[in-house]
Write a protein that holds these residues in place. Structure first.
Motif, PDB file in Angstrom:
ATOM      1  N   ALA A  46       0.940  -3.787 -11.615  1.00  0.00           N
ATOM      2  CA  ALA A  46       2.559  -3.424 -11.660  1.00  0.00           C
ATOM      3  C   ALA A  46       2.990  -4.030 -10.603  1.00  0.00           C
ATOM      4  N   GLY A  47       2.607  -3.905  -9.452  1.00  0.00           N
ATOM      5  CA  GLY A  47       3.285  -4.766  -8.212  1.00  0.00           C
ATOM      6  C   GLY A  47       3.213  -5.999  -8.280  1.00  0.00           C
ATOM      7  N   PHE A  48       2.306  -6.847  -8.680  1.00  0.00           N
ATOM      8  CA  PHE A  48       2.423  -8.152  -9.008  1.00  0.00           C
ATOM      9  C   PHE A  48       3.423  -8.669 -10.095  1.00  0.00           C
ATOM     10  N   ALA A  49       3.498  -7.803 -11.058  1.00  0.00           N
ATOM     11  CA  ALA A  49       4.435  -8.001 -12.085  1.00  0.00           C
ATOM     12  C   ALA A  49       5.930  -7.967 -11.722  1.00  0.00           C
ATOM     13  N   ILE A  50       6.207  -6.821 -10.883  1.00  0.00           N
ATOM     14  CA  ILE A  50       7.302  -6.753 -10.374  1.00  0.00           C
ATOM     15  C   ILE A  50       7.734  -7.913  -9.355  1.00  0.00           C
ATOM     16  N   ARG A  89      10.443 -13.060   2.960  1.00  0.00           N
ATOM     17  CA  ARG A  89      10.742 -11.425   2.246  1.00  0.00           C
ATOM     18  C   ARG A  89       9.771 -11.305   1.105  1.00  0.00           C
ATOM     19  N   LEU A  90       9.806 -12.264   0.102  1.00  0.00           N
ATOM     20  CA  LEU A  90       8.925 -12.212  -1.017  1.00  0.00           C
ATOM     21  C   LEU A  90       7.443 -12.482  -0.538  1.00  0.00           C
ATOM     22  N   GLU A  91       7.155 -13.163   0.451  1.00  0.00           N
ATOM     23  CA  GLU A  91       5.736 -13.432   0.804  1.00  0.00           C
ATOM     24  C   GLU A  91       5.373 -12.151   1.614  1.00  0.00           C
ATOM     25  N   LYS A  92       6.011 -11.588   2.261  1.00  0.00           N
ATOM     26  CA  LYS A  92       6.013 -10.200   2.955  1.00  0.00           C
ATOM     27  C   LYS A  92       5.472  -9.284   1.863  1.00  0.00           C
ATOM     28  N   LEU A  93       6.277  -9.063   0.791  1.00  0.00           N
ATOM     29  CA  LEU A  93       5.883  -7.989  -0.268  1.00  0.00           C
ATOM     30  C   LEU A  93       4.710  -8.757  -1.229  1.00  0.00           C
ATOM     31  N   PHE A  94       4.290  -9.732  -1.320  1.00  0.00           N
ATOM     32  CA  PHE A  94       3.343 -10.274  -2.046  1.00  0.00           C
ATOM     33  C   PHE A  94       1.912  -9.941  -1.133  1.00  0.00           C
ATOM     34  N   LEU A  95       2.018 -10.282   0.150  1.00  0.00           N
ATOM     35  CA  LEU A  95       0.818  -9.841   0.883  1.00  0.00           C
ATOM     36  C   LEU A  95       0.581  -8.312   1.278  1.00  0.00           C
ATOM     37  N   SER A  96       1.621  -7.558   0.972  1.00  0.00           N
ATOM     38  CA  SER A  96       1.670  -6.097   1.138  1.00  0.00           C
ATOM     39  C   SER A  96       0.688  -5.673  -0.108  1.00  0.00           C
ATOM     40  N   LEU A  97       0.424  -6.309  -1.072  1.00  0.00           N
ATOM     41  CA  LEU A  97      -0.393  -6.084  -2.256  1.00  0.00           C
ATOM     42  C   LEU A  97      -1.733  -6.371  -1.845  1.00  0.00           C
ATOM     43  N   ALA A  98      -2.074  -7.294  -1.161  1.00  0.00           N
ATOM     44  CA  ALA A  98      -3.257  -8.113  -0.928  1.00  0.00           C
ATOM     45  C   ALA A  98      -4.296  -7.380  -0.176  1.00  0.00           C
TER      46      ALA A  98
END
Length: 95
Positions: free
Chosen positions: A54-58, A86-95
């Motif tokens: 769900a996070g990756f889809a968002i 900002r988008l990179e930070k969001l993406f990495l928060s799911l990693a």
């Protein structure tokens, strides 16, 4: 950076989140019933994967919208590099 989920995107994200919600409820029930540790962890891993998806889809939708905004000159005054960070930070928060 606002996220505009609509139609099929919104439905897919909500379905994933509802699936995760059901799986988490199942994990709670399993723990309360004293179920086998392996079964509990397996169910918990499934819930975690559903949340990640769900996070990756968002994030994917956000990336697409940001790229569209940059290309059309409507990035809301935010520097493209700041938006990327900002988008990179969001993406990495799911990693």
């Amino acid at each position: 950076m606002e996220l505009d989920l609509a139609g099929a995107e919104l439905k897919a994200v909500l379905n994933r989140l509802r699936r995760a919600q059901g799986q988490i409820s199942g994990v709670i029930r399993m723990i309360e019933e004293g179920r086998d540790c392996e079964d509990v962890v397996t169910q918990l891993a499934a819930a975690s994967r559903a949340l990640d998806r769900a996070g990756f889809a968002i994030i994917a939708t956000g990336l697409q919208q940001c790229l569209t905004g940059i290309e059309s000159g409507r990035e809301g005054g935010e520097d493209p590099e700041q938006m990327r960070a900002r988008l990179e930070k969001l993406f990495l928060s799911l990693a």
